[in-house]
Motif scaffolding. Structure first.
Motif, PDB file in Angstrom:
ATOM      1  N   SER A 195       0.819  -1.218   0.000  1.00 53.66           N
ATOM      2  CA  SER A 195       0.000   0.000   0.000  1.00 53.66           C
ATOM      3  C   SER A 195       0.852   1.267   0.000  1.00 53.66           C
ATOM      4  CB  SER A 195      -0.967   0.000   1.185  1.00 53.66           C
ATOM      5  OG  SER A 195      -0.256  -0.069   2.410  1.00 53.66           O
ATOM      6  N   GLY A 196       2.021   1.243   0.610  1.00 60.49           N
ATOM      7  CA  GLY A 196       2.914   2.403   0.592  1.00 60.49           C
ATOM      8  C   GLY A 196       3.421   2.695  -0.803  1.00 60.49           C
ATOM      9  N   MET A 197       3.866   1.650  -1.500  1.00 59.42           N
ATOM     10  CA  MET A 197       4.345   1.821  -2.880  1.00 59.42           C
ATOM     11  C   MET A 197       3.195   2.271  -3.779  1.00 59.42           C
ATOM     12  SD  MET A 197       6.707  -1.555  -3.479  1.00 59.42           S
ATOM     13  CE  MET A 197       7.493  -0.952  -4.970  1.00 59.42           C
ATOM     14  N   ILE A 198       2.037   1.647  -3.604  1.00 60.40           N
ATOM     15  CA  ILE A 198       0.876   1.975  -4.430  1.00 60.40           C
ATOM     16  C   ILE A 198       0.468   3.426  -4.206  1.00 60.40           C
ATOM     17  CG2 ILE A 198      -1.592   1.501  -4.747  1.00 60.40           C
ATOM     18  CD1 ILE A 198      -0.864  -1.504  -4.229  1.00 60.40           C
ATOM     19  N   GLY A 199       0.430   3.854  -2.950  1.00 63.43           N
ATOM     20  CA  GLY A 199       0.072   5.240  -2.651  1.00 63.43           C
ATOM     21  C   GLY A 199       1.040   6.230  -3.262  1.00 63.43           C
ATOM     22  N   ASP A 200       2.340   5.943  -3.149  1.00 61.09           N
ATOM     23  CA  ASP A 200       3.354   6.828  -3.735  1.00 61.09           C
ATOM     24  C   ASP A 200       3.186   6.924  -5.249  1.00 61.09           C
ATOM     25  OD1 ASP A 200       4.452   7.275  -1.235  1.00 61.09           O
ATOM     26  OD2 ASP A 200       6.125   5.868  -1.516  1.00 61.09           O
ATOM     27  N   LEU A 201       2.964   5.789  -5.895  1.00 57.98           N
ATOM     28  CA  LEU A 201       2.813   5.789  -7.350  1.00 57.98           C
ATOM     29  C   LEU A 201       1.503   6.457  -7.770  1.00 57.98           C
ATOM     30  CD1 LEU A 201       4.227   2.254  -8.162  1.00 57.98           C
ATOM     31  CD2 LEU A 201       5.264   4.463  -8.748  1.00 57.98           C
ATOM     32  N   ALA A 202       0.442   6.229  -7.015  1.00 59.77           N
ATOM     33  CA  ALA A 202      -0.841   6.876  -7.328  1.00 59.77           C
ATOM     34  C   ALA A 202      -0.701   8.392  -7.234  1.00 59.77           C
ATOM     35  CB  ALA A 202      -1.937   6.369  -6.400  1.00 59.77           C
ATOM     36  N   ASN A 203       0.094   8.870  -6.280  1.00 51.12           N
ATOM     37  CA  ASN A 203       0.332  10.312  -6.159  1.00 51.12           C
ATOM     38  C   ASN A 203       1.085  10.872  -7.362  1.00 51.12           C
ATOM     39  OD1 ASN A 203      -1.005  10.630  -3.732  1.00 51.12           O
ATOM     40  ND2 ASN A 203       0.831  10.243  -2.509  1.00 51.12           N
ATOM     41  N   GLN A 204       1.727   9.993  -8.134  1.00 53.27           N
ATOM     42  CA  GLN A 204       2.424  10.400  -9.355  1.00 53.27           C
ATOM     43  C   GLN A 204       1.566  10.137 -10.596  1.00 53.27           C
ATOM     44  OE1 GLN A 204       6.773   9.370  -9.426  1.00 53.27           O
ATOM     45  NE2 GLN A 204       6.218   8.259  -7.559  1.00 53.27           N
ATOM     46  N   GLY A 205       0.299   9.772 -10.381  1.00 51.59           N
ATOM     47  CA  GLY A 205      -0.619   9.597 -11.495  1.00 51.59           C
ATOM     48  C   GLY A 205      -0.842   8.174 -11.965  1.00 51.59           C
ATOM     49  N   VAL A 206      -0.182   7.204 -11.344  1.00 49.81           N
ATOM     50  CA  VAL A 206      -0.361   5.802 -11.745  1.00 49.81           C
ATOM     51  C   VAL A 206      -1.743   5.334 -11.281  1.00 49.81           C
ATOM     52  CG1 VAL A 206       0.510   3.442 -11.510  1.00 49.81           C
ATOM     53  CG2 VAL A 206       2.121   5.374 -11.615  1.00 49.81           C
ATOM     54  N   GLN A 207      -2.454   4.656 -12.185  1.00 49.97           N
ATOM     55  CA  GLN A 207      -3.773   4.112 -11.862  1.00 49.97           C
ATOM     56  C   GLN A 207      -3.657   2.610 -11.618  1.00 49.97           C
ATOM     57  OE1 GLN A 207      -6.907   5.248 -14.647  1.00 49.97           O
ATOM     58  NE2 GLN A 207      -5.534   6.830 -15.433  1.00 49.97           N
ATOM     59  N   PHE A 208      -4.477   2.108 -10.711  1.00 52.09           N
ATOM     60  CA  PHE A 208      -4.484   0.684 -10.375  1.00 52.09           C
ATOM     61  C   PHE A 208      -5.882   0.130 -10.593  1.00 52.09           C
ATOM     62  CE2 PHE A 208      -0.870   2.451  -8.244  1.00 52.09           C
ATOM     63  CZ  PHE A 208       0.104   1.482  -8.374  1.00 52.09           C
ATOM     64  N   LYS A 209      -5.960  -0.974 -11.352  1.00 51.39           N
ATOM     65  CA  LYS A 209      -7.250  -1.588 -11.673  1.00 51.39           C
ATOM     66  C   LYS A 209      -7.230  -3.040 -11.217  1.00 51.39           C
ATOM     67  CE  LYS A 209      -8.169   1.833 -14.904  1.00 51.39           C
ATOM     68  NZ  LYS A 209      -9.274   2.446 -15.499  1.00 51.39           N
ATOM     69  N   ALA A 210      -8.321  -3.462 -10.574  1.00 51.96           N
ATOM     70  CA  ALA A 210      -8.458  -4.828 -10.071  1.00 51.96           C
ATOM     71  C   ALA A 210      -9.562  -5.543 -10.838  1.00 51.96           C
ATOM     72  CB  ALA A 210      -8.777  -4.809  -8.585  1.00 51.96           C
ATOM     73  N   CYS A 211      -9.315  -6.777 -11.189  1.00 50.52           N
ATOM     74  CA  CYS A 211     -10.240  -7.583 -11.970  1.00 50.52           C
ATOM     75  C   CYS A 211     -11.395  -8.098 -11.104  1.00 50.52           C
ATOM     76  CB  CYS A 211      -9.476  -8.763 -12.568  1.00 50.52           C
ATOM     77  SG  CYS A 211     -10.501  -9.988 -13.388  1.00 50.52           S
ATOM     78  N   ASN A 212     -12.611  -7.728 -11.478  1.00 53.43           N
ATOM     79  CA  ASN A 212     -13.788  -8.198 -10.755  1.00 53.43           C
ATOM     80  C   ASN A 212     -13.956  -9.712 -10.861  1.00 53.43           C
ATOM     81  OD1 ASN A 212     -16.234  -7.531  -9.193  1.00 53.43           O
ATOM     82  ND2 ASN A 212     -17.247  -8.442 -10.966  1.00 53.43           N
ATOM     83  N   ASN A 213     -13.622 -10.294 -12.025  1.00 54.34           N
ATOM     84  CA  ASN A 213     -13.732 -11.751 -12.170  1.00 54.34           C
ATOM     85  C   ASN A 213     -12.868 -12.471 -11.141  1.00 54.34           C
ATOM     86  OD1 ASN A 213     -15.535 -11.583 -14.291  1.00 54.34           O
ATOM     87  ND2 ASN A 213     -13.980 -11.867 -15.873  1.00 54.34           N
ATOM     88  N   THR A 214     -11.642 -11.984 -10.947  1.00 52.17           N
ATOM     89  CA  THR A 214     -10.746 -12.599  -9.966  1.00 52.17           C
ATOM     90  C   THR A 214     -11.280 -12.413  -8.554  1.00 52.17           C
ATOM     91  OG1 THR A 214      -8.823 -12.252 -11.385  1.00 52.17           O
ATOM     92  CG2 THR A 214      -8.388 -12.612  -9.050  1.00 52.17           C
ATOM     93  N   LEU A 215     -11.725 -11.198  -8.240  1.00 53.71           N
ATOM     94  CA  LEU A 215     -12.268 -10.947  -6.903  1.00 53.71           C
ATOM     95  C   LEU A 215     -13.446 -11.877  -6.613  1.00 53.71           C
ATOM     96  CD1 LEU A 215     -12.184  -7.036  -6.878  1.00 53.71           C
ATOM     97  CD2 LEU A 215     -10.617  -8.590  -5.689  1.00 53.71           C
ATOM     98  N   THR A 216     -14.326 -12.033  -7.588  1.00 53.10           N
ATOM     99  CA  THR A 216     -15.498 -12.895  -7.424  1.00 53.10           C
ATOM    100  C   THR A 216     -15.082 -14.350  -7.254  1.00 53.10           C
ATOM    101  OG1 THR A 216     -16.845 -11.386  -8.732  1.00 53.10           O
ATOM    102  CG2 THR A 216     -17.664 -13.631  -8.491  1.00 53.10           C
ATOM    103  N   PHE A 217     -14.182 -14.828  -8.120  1.00 56.06           N
ATOM    104  CA  PHE A 217     -13.729 -16.214  -8.073  1.00 56.06           C
ATOM    105  C   PHE A 217     -13.066 -16.533  -6.730  1.00 56.06           C
ATOM    106  CE2 PHE A 217     -10.444 -19.465  -8.789  1.00 56.06           C
ATOM    107  CZ  PHE A 217     -11.235 -20.521  -9.230  1.00 56.06           C
ATOM    108  N   LEU A 218     -12.258 -15.612  -6.227  1.00 57.65           N
ATOM    109  CA  LEU A 218     -11.545 -15.833  -4.956  1.00 57.65           C
ATOM    110  C   LEU A 218     -12.360 -15.404  -3.734  1.00 57.65           C
ATOM    111  CD1 LEU A 218      -7.947 -14.718  -6.019  1.00 57.65           C
ATOM    112  CD2 LEU A 218      -8.854 -17.056  -5.807  1.00 57.65           C
ATOM    113  N   LYS A 219     -13.575 -14.932  -3.980  1.00 54.88           N
ATOM    114  CA  LYS A 219     -14.478 -14.488  -2.906  1.00 54.88           C
ATOM    115  C   LYS A 219     -13.839 -13.393  -2.041  1.00 54.88           C
ATOM    116  CE  LYS A 219     -17.062 -18.799  -2.661  1.00 54.88           C
ATOM    117  NZ  LYS A 219     -16.509 -19.722  -3.569  1.00 54.88           N
TER     118      LYS A 219
END
Length: 155
Positions: free
Chosen positions: A98-122
């Protein structure tokens, strides 16, 4: 030359350059990127293999943004690697993603999570880091972005 110095020289790209020394490699600093276009490049990165790949990919993005802060990145996580986008997930070195992700998001990097994976893994969406948005399918998102002119990378 001891093995550690050899590895450092290899990482610095100096093996075979003859006169270059480790001290020279450590003091020269980064080689500046050459701008090819006035428009920022757009890169979509696939993270689907696991936490090692996720860590490597985020380090790659950090390094590129040091050379060219204008570049645009979207990271698409799915499959076995989806866990890097979850609250409390740790890098192989033990730091929080989350620290790396937050730093990169502050530089404009977007993060996308797959709903199919979330659903499959509950995995409930509430477990995702705040910076992550859900897309219907990770592979679909990769194809869509490439069709819109985004360059594709998989570390």
């Amino acid at each position: 030359m001891n093995p550690r110095d050899r590895i450092k020289l290899l990482g610095a790209g100096l093996i075979g350059l003859g006169g270059a020394t480790l001290a020279q490699a450590q003091t020269q600093g980064p080689v500046p990127a050459q701008q090819i276009s006035s428009e920022p490049w757009k890169v979509v990165m696939q993270i689907s293999d696991g936490l090692e790949q996720a860590y490597e990919g985020l380090i790659n993005i950090q390094n590129v943004l040091e050379l060219d802060p204008k570049m645009k990145f979207i990271v698409v996580g799915y499959g076995k690697a989806i866990h890097f986008l979850l609250n409390g997930a740790k890098t192989p070195q033990g730091a929080l993603f989350s620290g790396m992700i937050g730093d990169l998001a502050n530089q404009g990097v977007q993060f996308k999570a797959c709903n199919n994976t979330l659903t499959f893994l509950k995995i409930p969406p509430s477990e995702l880091v705040l910076e992550a948005t859900i897309v219907p399918a990770g592979v679909y998102e990769l194809v869509k972005l490439q069709s819109e002119g985004w360059y594709y990378i998989k570390p």
